[in-house]
Design a protein around this motif. Sequence first.
Motif, short mmCIF file in Angstrom:
data_model
loop_
_atom_site.label_atom_id
_atom_site.label_comp_id
_atom_site.label_asym_id
_atom_site.label_seq_id
_atom_site.Cartn_x
_atom_site.Cartn_y
_atom_site.Cartn_z
N ALA A 185 0.85 -1.19 0.00
CA ALA A 185 0.00 0.00 0.00
C ALA A 185 0.88 1.23 0.00
CB ALA A 185 -0.92 0.01 1.22
N MET A 206 -7.04 4.21 -2.11
CA MET A 206 -5.75 3.57 -1.89
C MET A 206 -5.96 2.08 -2.00
SD MET A 206 -2.55 3.74 -1.49
CE MET A 206 -2.41 5.52 -1.23
N PHE A 208 -4.90 -1.74 -2.00
CA PHE A 208 -3.87 -2.45 -1.25
C PHE A 208 -4.09 -3.95 -1.39
CE2 PHE A 208 -7.36 -2.18 1.70
CZ PHE A 208 -7.25 -3.23 2.60
N ILE A 223 -5.27 2.94 6.64
CA ILE A 223 -5.35 3.67 5.37
C ILE A 223 -6.43 4.75 5.46
CG2 ILE A 223 -5.99 3.47 2.93
CD1 ILE A 223 -4.70 0.68 2.96
N PRO A 230 -9.76 3.12 1.49
CA PRO A 230 -9.09 1.84 1.27
C PRO A 230 -9.88 0.93 0.34
CG PRO A 230 -10.11 1.92 3.45
CD PRO A 230 -10.29 3.27 2.85
N TYR A 232 -9.45 -2.87 -1.05
CA TYR A 232 -8.72 -4.14 -1.03
C TYR A 232 -8.89 -4.85 -2.36
CZ TYR A 232 -7.37 -8.88 0.37
OH TYR A 232 -6.75 -10.11 0.47
#
Length: 292
Positions: A185, A206, A208, A223, A230, A232
């Motif tokens: 990340a 973001m 990750f 995050i 965030p 995922y």
Amino acid sequence: LIVPVVTPAATTLTWFFRNGALRAHSGSLHKYGYLAAAYVCLCVAECCSFTLTMKIAVIGGGPVGASIGSHLARNVQYSVCYGSRDPSSSKIQQLLASQPGTTAKPTQDAVQWGDILLLTVPVRLIDAESVKELASFLGPGTATKIIIDATNPTTAYPKLEVLWNGTSAGELLQAGLADSYVFKAFNYIGWEMMAKPDALGVLVNMMFAGPDGPEKGKVTDLIKDAGFDPVYIGPILYSRHLEALAELWIHLGVSPAGFTSVDFGRYFAFNVVRKDPSKDAQYADAIDGTDK
């Protein structure tokens, strides 16, 4: 997080001193009872604060680590410590002065101290040997820890190509530190955006990658608390795509790096635009017959 614990304690102790065995005694004893209750509640609050604080060891005091650390340091849920070869250096001391409440330790001490390790040092993880050198640098404290890898294995300026030998730096790091939980990340955006994640006037994603277990929730929260949304994307294998995305960001944002004359400047980001999968039927109904 503290209030739900402290409030019942205060209520119980206050009831005791007002209605318990001490009621028969002098008014002065009631006064001291209230003081004792307040003191115990403060102790409970401090204990809860200590227990619930997540310790973040930022490995590296450069602009990436300092930018992320500055956001976390302002959040009471985190305690931030910078790991450095020389914590007494003027650079680190100036960083600490600009971020009240943060501390610095030698790298291996910071690693041992932290619950989550944020790796921001300029390393080039390209093979097992380079990971072994990094593991020696970090020390034995990485075991069972969450490691957020914000690095990219790039060539020298101005090409700044991400090196690719069939596997990514994130995958190599997880293989070399098998008893840690490695996430990728913060690697595909510039530090300026990390310092001011709201600079574009929109919530910046973001993405990750890493293990899909309880640790993912902690990384998600971190995050978010660093100012990003965030997203995922899957296991650490997908760090190869995040590193490729980093190369694209660098070449578009760090002129004249790379092989293009296009210059987006330092303030831009890649955002994921998606629809709610649960509404697929609604979307299908909306376009039914219109594209024939």
